[in-house]
Motif scaffolding. Structure first.
Motif, PDB file in Angstrom:
ATOM      1  N   ALA A  62     -60.864  98.148  61.500  1.00  0.00           N
ATOM      2  CA  ALA A  62     -62.006  98.477  61.327  1.00  0.00           C
ATOM      3  C   ALA A  62     -62.270  99.577  63.147  1.00  0.00           C
ATOM      4  N   PHE A  63     -62.399  99.271  63.773  1.00  0.00           N
ATOM      5  CA  PHE A  63     -62.341 100.040  65.237  1.00  0.00           C
ATOM      6  C   PHE A  63     -60.989 101.094  65.066  1.00  0.00           C
ATOM      7  N   SER A  64     -59.552 100.184  65.646  1.00  0.00           N
ATOM      8  CA  SER A  64     -58.659 101.651  65.482  1.00  0.00           C
ATOM      9  C   SER A  64     -58.838 102.397  64.602  1.00  0.00           C
ATOM     10  N   ALA A  65     -58.909 101.799  63.178  1.00  0.00           N
ATOM     11  CA  ALA A  65     -59.221 103.043  62.352  1.00  0.00           C
ATOM     12  C   ALA A  65     -59.905 103.844  62.697  1.00  0.00           C
ATOM     13  N   SER A  66     -61.299 103.984  63.471  1.00  0.00           N
ATOM     14  CA  SER A  66     -62.201 104.714  63.939  1.00  0.00           C
ATOM     15  C   SER A  66     -61.357 105.669  64.780  1.00  0.00           C
TER      16      SER A  66
ATOM     17  N   TYR B 122     -54.007  84.942  66.570  1.00  0.00           N
ATOM     18  CA  TYR B 122     -54.320  85.037  68.421  1.00  0.00           C
ATOM     19  C   TYR B 122     -55.679  84.226  68.898  1.00  0.00           C
ATOM     20  N   ASP B 123     -55.413  84.065  69.744  1.00  0.00           N
ATOM     21  CA  ASP B 123     -56.630  83.952  69.693  1.00  0.00           C
ATOM     22  C   ASP B 123     -57.943  84.191  71.388  1.00  0.00           C
ATOM     23  N   LEU B 124     -56.967  85.456  71.703  1.00  0.00           N
ATOM     24  CA  LEU B 124     -57.297  86.567  71.733  1.00  0.00           C
ATOM     25  C   LEU B 124     -57.900  87.274  71.167  1.00  0.00           C
ATOM     26  N   SER B 125     -57.122  87.615  70.448  1.00  0.00           N
ATOM     27  CA  SER B 125     -57.620  88.286  68.854  1.00  0.00           C
ATOM     28  C   SER B 125     -59.039  88.014  68.443  1.00  0.00           C
ATOM     29  N   GLN B 126     -59.257  86.837  68.024  1.00  0.00           N
ATOM     30  CA  GLN B 126     -60.215  86.139  67.704  1.00  0.00           C
ATOM     31  C   GLN B 126     -61.762  86.419  68.518  1.00  0.00           C
ATOM     32  N   VAL B 127     -61.208  86.221  69.450  1.00  0.00           N
ATOM     33  CA  VAL B 127     -62.535  86.102  70.175  1.00  0.00           C
ATOM     34  C   VAL B 127     -62.463  88.057  70.811  1.00  0.00           C
ATOM     35  N   ILE B 128     -61.905  88.514  70.805  1.00  0.00           N
ATOM     36  CA  ILE B 128     -62.041  89.937  71.210  1.00  0.00           C
ATOM     37  C   ILE B 128     -63.011  90.542  69.777  1.00  0.00           C
ATOM     38  N   PHE B 129     -62.217  90.500  69.057  1.00  0.00           N
ATOM     39  CA  PHE B 129     -62.636  91.347  67.985  1.00  0.00           C
ATOM     40  C   PHE B 129     -63.810  90.345  67.001  1.00  0.00           C
ATOM     41  N   THR B 130     -64.136  89.332  66.938  1.00  0.00           N
ATOM     42  CA  THR B 130     -64.764  88.315  66.663  1.00  0.00           C
ATOM     43  C   THR B 130     -65.746  88.022  67.321  1.00  0.00           C
ATOM     44  N   ILE B 131     -65.809  88.395  68.393  1.00  0.00           N
ATOM     45  CA  ILE B 131     -67.278  87.594  68.853  1.00  0.00           C
ATOM     46  C   ILE B 131     -67.412  88.595  70.089  1.00  0.00           C
ATOM     47  N   PHE B 132     -66.619  89.364  70.594  1.00  0.00           N
ATOM     48  CA  PHE B 132     -67.035  89.855  71.646  1.00  0.00           C
ATOM     49  C   PHE B 132     -67.560  91.058  71.524  1.00  0.00           C
ATOM     50  N   LEU B 133     -66.580  91.918  70.276  1.00  0.00           N
ATOM     51  CA  LEU B 133     -66.044  93.196  70.695  1.00  0.00           C
ATOM     52  C   LEU B 133     -68.001  93.637  69.688  1.00  0.00           C
ATOM     53  N   PRO B 134     -68.016  93.357  68.750  1.00  0.00           N
ATOM     54  CA  PRO B 134     -69.868  93.347  68.074  1.00  0.00           C
ATOM     55  C   PRO B 134     -70.893  93.389  68.407  1.00  0.00           C
ATOM     56  N   THR B 135     -71.510  92.525  69.557  1.00  0.00           N
ATOM     57  CA  THR B 135     -71.362  92.046  70.476  1.00  0.00           C
ATOM     58  C   THR B 135     -71.724  92.310  71.805  1.00  0.00           C
TER      59      THR B 135
ATOM     60  N   VAL C 220     -70.398  99.081  63.627  1.00  0.00           N
ATOM     61  CA  VAL C 220     -68.665  99.268  63.240  1.00  0.00           C
ATOM     62  C   VAL C 220     -69.104 101.207  62.358  1.00  0.00           C
ATOM     63  N   LEU C 221     -70.234 101.667  61.989  1.00  0.00           N
ATOM     64  CA  LEU C 221     -70.484 102.727  61.765  1.00  0.00           C
ATOM     65  C   LEU C 221     -69.930 103.695  63.230  1.00  0.00           C
ATOM     66  N   GLU C 222     -70.709 102.561  64.705  1.00  0.00           N
ATOM     67  CA  GLU C 222     -71.216 104.046  65.691  1.00  0.00           C
ATOM     68  C   GLU C 222     -69.706 104.095  66.565  1.00  0.00           C
ATOM     69  N   PHE C 223     -68.575 102.869  65.562  1.00  0.00           N
ATOM     70  CA  PHE C 223     -67.049 103.368  66.489  1.00  0.00           C
ATOM     71  C   PHE C 223     -66.322 104.317  66.796  1.00  0.00           C
ATOM     72  N   PRO C 224     -67.042 105.296  65.413  1.00  0.00           N
ATOM     73  CA  PRO C 224     -66.071 107.225  66.189  1.00  0.00           C
ATOM     74  C   PRO C 224     -66.222 107.402  67.028  1.00  0.00           C
ATOM     75  N   LEU C 225     -68.501 107.248  67.758  1.00  0.00           N
ATOM     76  CA  LEU C 225     -69.145 107.590  68.005  1.00  0.00           C
ATOM     77  C   LEU C 225     -68.392 107.456  69.869  1.00  0.00           C
ATOM     78  N   ASN C 226     -68.220 105.674  70.327  1.00  0.00           N
ATOM     79  CA  ASN C 226     -68.479 104.930  71.202  1.00  0.00           C
ATOM     80  C   ASN C 226     -66.526 105.722  71.641  1.00  0.00           C
ATOM     81  N   PHE C 227     -66.182 106.359  70.148  1.00  0.00           N
ATOM     82  CA  PHE C 227     -64.714 106.580  71.420  1.00  0.00           C
ATOM     83  C   PHE C 227     -64.781 108.102  71.606  1.00  0.00           C
TER      84      PHE C 227
END
Length: 340
Positions: A109-113, A142-155, A314-321
C-alpha cells in the motif's frame, strides 16, 4: 485567516498538547484517540475524496481501500466473530495466517502510492504493483519489516513524521518566520519530554486508563521498549510505572493530540468543512456514535473504528509522497536561487 495567524495558533496548540501530555500522558492519548480521532478520520477521508486522494488516477483509492480491508479484516473478525463458551474465537485458525501477511500488504500500500504518483501508464503501473507485491512477500518475515510496516508506519510515523512534513511544506512555501518557528516548536516539544522532568514527576496512571490502554495500544509501547531500549519483554511495571514508560507515552500522547488538533486548526485553509449539509450531518452523527462506543467499552470502540482508522492512514499515502516531493522542490528552489 492569515497564514501567520494559523501558524501561531498551531504553535499554541503544540505547547498545550505538550503541557497536558506532561501531566496526564495516558489519559490524554486515550481521550484524543477516542474523541478527536474518529472526527479526524471522517472529515479527512471526505476531504481527500474531493481532491481525488492527490493521485493522478481517480480510481487509485480502490486498490488502497481493498488493501486496507485485507489488513483489518482478521482483527475485526477475531473481535466481533462468533465465540465458544470460553470466549475464544470460533473462526478458522487459517485466518491467523493473514496476520503474517500484514507487513507485505502495508508495504504494498505504501510503495504502490509512490508508483501512483510517479507512473501514469497503466501497464507500467501493473508491472510495478506486481513486483512490489513480490518484494513485500519476500520481506514480510524480517523483524525490521514487521516493526516498520505493521507497528510504526500506521502510528508514530503517520502522526509525527508525516505531520512534521506537512508543517515543513507550509513553512517552505510561505517563507514565513511563523512557519519556520512552528516546525522548531513542533520538534522542540517532542524533544523536551526527555529532558524536562524525566523522572515522571510523580505521575500515576489511573485504573481506567490502564485498563483501556491494556486493550488498545500497550503493544506499541512494548515495541518501542524493544526497538529503542532493547528491552524485549517490557511488562506492566515498565510500561505504566517506569520513568521511561511515562516519557514514551508523553511523546505518543503529544504526537497524536497535536496531529488531530493540527487538522482542525487549519479548517479555514484546507476547508474540509465545505461539504453538503447532509454529508456534514452524517459525519457528525457517525462521530457521536463512535465516541459512545469508546465510552461504553474502549476495546469495542477501537475495533469498530479499526477499518476507518487504517483507511485514513492508507488513503493519505499519496498525499504524504506529494508532500515530500514538494519539500524537495522547495529546497531545490532555495539552492538554485542561491546559485543564481
Amino acid at each position: 485567516m492569515t497564514v501567520a495567524r494559523v501558524n501561531y495558533i498551531n504553535i499554541a496548540l503544540m505547547l498545550i498538547s505538550a503541557a497536558v501530555a506532561f501531566v496526564i500522558p495516558f489519559e490524554l492519548f486515550l481521550f484524543s484517540y477516542a474523541v478527536l480521532g474518529p472526527l479526524h478520520y471522517l472529515t479527512e477521508i471526505s476531504w481527500l475524496h474531493k481532491r481525488q486522494y492527490f493521485s493522478p488516477n481517480k480510481y487509485d483509492w480502490i486498490l488502497l481501500t481493498l488493501l486496507t480491508f485485507f489488513l483489518t479484516l482478521p482483527g475485526i473478525m477475531l473481535h466481533f466473530g462468533p465465540k465458544d463458551i470460553n470466549g475464544e474465537p470460533l473462526i478458522s485458525k487459517s485466518l491467523y495466517t493473514f496476520f503474517d501477511l500484514n507487513p507485505a500488504v502495508m508495504f504494498l500500500a505504501f510503495s504502490a502510492s509512490l508508483i501512483m504518483i510517479l507512473v501514469k501508464k497503466l501497464n507500467y503501473r501493473i508491472i510495478s504493483f506486481v513486483l512490489l507485491a513480490i518484494v513485500g512477500y519476500m520481506i514480510r518475515n524480517y523483524d525490521l519489516s514487521q516493526v516498520i510496516f505493521t507497528i510504526f508506519l500506521p502510528t508514530l510515523i503517520h502522526v509525527f513524521l508525516f505531520t512534521g512534513a506537512f508543517i515543513l511544506v507550509g513553512a517552505l512555501k510561505s517563507h514565513s518566520t511563523s512557519g519556520y518557528l512552528s516546525i522548531l516548536v513542533f520538534i522542540g516539544c517532542a524533544v523536551s519530554f526527555f529532558f524536562i522532568l524525566p523522572d515522571g514527576a510523580g505521575y500515576q496512571i489511573s485504573e481506567y486508563a490502564k485498563r483501556s490502554y491494556d486493550v488498545s495500544f500497550r503493544s506499541l509501547n512494548a515495541q518501542i521498549f524493544q526497538s529503542f531500549l532493547h528491552e524485549p519483554a517490557a511488562g506492566e511495571d515498565a510500561i505504566y510505572y517506569s520513568s521511561a514508560g511515562i516519557l514514551i507515552t508523553r511523546f505518543i500522547a503529544y504526537a497524536y493530540t497535536y496531529h488531530y488538533l493540527n487538522w482542525f486548526s487549519k479548517t479555514s485553509v484546507i476547508k474540509w468543512h465545505e461539504v453538503s449539509k447532509p454529508q456534514l450531518v452524517a459525519i457528525f452523527a457517525l462521530w457521536i456514535i463512535a465516541v459512545v462506543l469508546y465510552y461504553t467499552d474502549y476495546r469495542t470502540g477501537l475495533m469498530a473504528l479499526y477499518f476507518l482508522s487504517f483507511l485514513h492512514v492508507v488513503l493519505e499515502f499519496p498525499l504524504n509522497f506529494q508532500s515530500f516531493r514538494q519539500i524537495g522542490q522547495q529546497i531545490r528552489l532555495r539552492f538554485s536561487g542561491s546559485a543564481g
